[in-house]
Design a protein around this motif. Sequence first.
Motif, mmCIF file in Angstrom:
data_model
loop_
_atom_site.group_PDB
_atom_site.id
_atom_site.type_symbol
_atom_site.label_atom_id
_atom_site.label_comp_id
_atom_site.label_asym_id
_atom_site.label_seq_id
_atom_site.Cartn_x
_atom_site.Cartn_y
_atom_site.Cartn_z
ATOM 1 N N ASP A 22 4.625 53.889 94.000
ATOM 2 C CA ASP A 22 3.858 53.978 95.463
ATOM 3 C C ASP A 22 5.226 54.607 96.203
ATOM 4 N N GLN A 23 5.835 55.637 96.465
ATOM 5 C CA GLN A 23 6.857 56.265 98.081
ATOM 6 C C GLN A 23 8.204 55.979 96.998
ATOM 7 N N LYS A 24 7.942 55.267 96.008
ATOM 8 C CA LYS A 24 9.410 55.825 95.572
ATOM 9 C C LYS A 24 9.862 56.674 94.366
ATOM 10 N N ILE A 25 10.353 57.120 93.921
ATOM 11 C CA ILE A 25 10.162 58.288 93.193
ATOM 12 C C ILE A 25 11.379 57.596 91.288
ATOM 13 N N ILE A 26 10.889 57.446 90.486
ATOM 14 C CA ILE A 26 11.588 57.299 89.218
ATOM 15 C C ILE A 26 11.473 58.514 88.235
ATOM 16 N N LYS A 27 12.738 59.098 87.838
ATOM 17 C CA LYS A 27 12.904 59.710 86.678
ATOM 18 C C LYS A 27 12.456 59.710 85.058
ATOM 19 N N LEU A 28 11.874 60.501 84.552
ATOM 20 C CA LEU A 28 11.422 60.109 82.955
ATOM 21 C C LEU A 28 12.652 61.076 82.048
ATOM 22 N N ASP A 29 12.349 60.388 80.802
ATOM 23 C CA ASP A 29 13.754 61.405 80.119
ATOM 24 C C ASP A 29 13.548 62.367 79.508
ATOM 25 N N VAL A 30 12.330 63.235 79.491
ATOM 26 C CA VAL A 30 11.079 64.827 79.792
ATOM 27 C C VAL A 30 10.172 64.361 80.491
ATOM 28 N N PRO A 31 10.022 65.799 81.413
ATOM 29 C CA PRO A 31 8.815 66.125 82.568
ATOM 30 C C PRO A 31 7.604 65.899 81.917
ATOM 31 N N ALA A 32 6.460 65.755 81.949
ATOM 32 C CA ALA A 32 5.583 65.368 81.598
ATOM 33 C C ALA A 32 4.812 66.857 81.326
ATOM 34 N N ARG A 33 4.421 66.856 79.884
ATOM 35 C CA ARG A 33 3.932 68.076 79.416
ATOM 36 C C ARG A 33 2.046 68.574 79.281
ATOM 37 N N LEU A 34 2.138 69.756 79.795
ATOM 38 C CA LEU A 34 0.588 69.932 78.986
ATOM 39 C C LEU A 34 0.312 70.580 77.697
ATOM 40 N N GLN A 35 -0.853 69.639 76.403
ATOM 41 C CA GLN A 35 -0.752 70.178 75.837
ATOM 42 C C GLN A 35 -2.466 70.569 75.664
ATOM 43 N N ASN A 36 -2.989 71.208 74.759
ATOM 44 C CA ASN A 36 -4.581 71.181 74.612
ATOM 45 C C ASN A 36 -4.640 70.750 76.252
ATOM 46 N N GLU A 37 -4.862 70.901 77.229
ATOM 47 C CA GLU A 37 -5.633 70.583 78.434
ATOM 48 C C GLU A 37 -5.316 68.583 78.744
ATOM 49 N N ARG A 38 -3.776 68.223 77.661
ATOM 50 C CA ARG A 38 -4.463 67.206 78.288
ATOM 51 C C ARG A 38 -2.724 66.977 78.879
ATOM 52 N N VAL A 39 -2.620 66.134 79.564
ATOM 53 C CA VAL A 39 -0.889 65.098 80.169
ATOM 54 C C VAL A 39 -0.074 64.677 79.107
ATOM 55 N N PHE A 40 1.027 64.759 78.423
ATOM 56 C CA PHE A 40 1.666 63.837 78.137
ATOM 57 C C PHE A 40 2.756 63.425 78.657
ATOM 58 N N VAL A 41 3.195 62.447 78.594
ATOM 59 C CA VAL A 41 4.385 61.784 79.269
ATOM 60 C C VAL A 41 4.940 60.926 77.426
ATOM 61 N N PRO A 42 6.261 60.508 78.281
ATOM 62 C CA PRO A 42 7.526 60.150 76.932
ATOM 63 C C PRO A 42 6.823 58.663 76.630
ATOM 64 N N ILE A 43 6.331 57.416 76.351
ATOM 65 C CA ILE A 43 6.252 56.385 75.781
ATOM 66 C C ILE A 43 6.829 55.616 77.275
ATOM 67 N N ARG A 44 8.704 56.189 77.630
ATOM 68 C CA ARG A 44 9.093 54.846 78.373
ATOM 69 C C ARG A 44 8.488 55.364 79.969
ATOM 70 N N PHE A 45 7.442 56.117 80.268
ATOM 71 C CA PHE A 45 6.271 56.304 81.727
ATOM 72 C C PHE A 45 5.963 54.895 81.168
ATOM 73 N N VAL A 46 5.291 54.592 80.394
ATOM 74 C CA VAL A 46 4.237 53.483 80.162
ATOM 75 C C VAL A 46 5.508 52.317 81.296
#
Length: 304
Positions: free
Chosen positions: A105-129
């Motif tokens: 919603d126009q506010k930037i938050i930072k993740l521990d590590v960047p989103a990753r692409l693996q086997n055509e799937r995007v992965f994020v750290p659980i903190r994102f949830v």
Amino acid sequence: MMKKHKIMSILLSVIMVFSLAATASAAPKAITVKVDGKTVKFPDAKPYYEGSRVMIPVRFVSESLGARVTYKKATSGSKIKRTVGITLNGKNIEMDVNSDAVLVDQKIIKLDVPARLQNERVFVPIRFVSEALGADVKWSQANRLVTITTTKKPTTPTDPTTTPGAGNDDDNMYGDFQFKSGFTDLAKALFTNNAKVSNGTLTFTVPKDAKATYWSKDMASKKLESGKTHTYTLGANKGSVTITLIYPGKNEQESYTLFLDSKETSDLASKFGSITNDAIVALATKNGVGANTLSKVIAAAKAL
């Protein structure tokens, strides 16, 4: 995908913390994710360790929470931009693959590590949830279980299951540090009369036949030459070093990550955040990721 380094794992694409995950090549128990008591099924892409973080496929988890997920791929010359869009309860989220910035919603938050692409799937750290989707997330190291609930329940100071990274060892990503039996050649070469911290500086020589990489906070990498001595200053946002020794013919490797910043991740900070004059060493174990201070790891290595 972590610049085609160490991810996939994993801790990983397989370089920095991922090479940690690779150490546990025979990990006996997969990571399980439950949303409101129901186990999430991952038909083609499974959660994995990237060093000290649990990475999860964002689509399956988001849709389990009732979110609508979109995926866009745009090409400009030789560059490809992949963007994931998530809509949940009137909240709009956008995230680019290989970026640690998430627009909520126009506010930037930072993740521990960047989103990753693996086997055509995007992965994020659980903190994102929890940070972007607003759910309550708990991690059980012993059970390798991620529990996500959509309705947060109040806790009291006596509640043993507080939010992740709050100091409860069962919720913390890091468990006990234990060398892997039969795979300690690197430990002896790296931690016995070698790596040390003095006056806020880590000094070590890359052991013969070992591979080493320095990782900056933004995940830029630099390979370190075997046999050379390197020095790095400890402190906030100073990054980490991964050192790996492959055992030919055994399909195994021995790998350690030396964190220069004891607060690099929330889990690391909750367990070692008060330590400012020592590096933190992590390695993959059968039950997850073990970690301890360099001084204690050195003492343990001398007893091998």
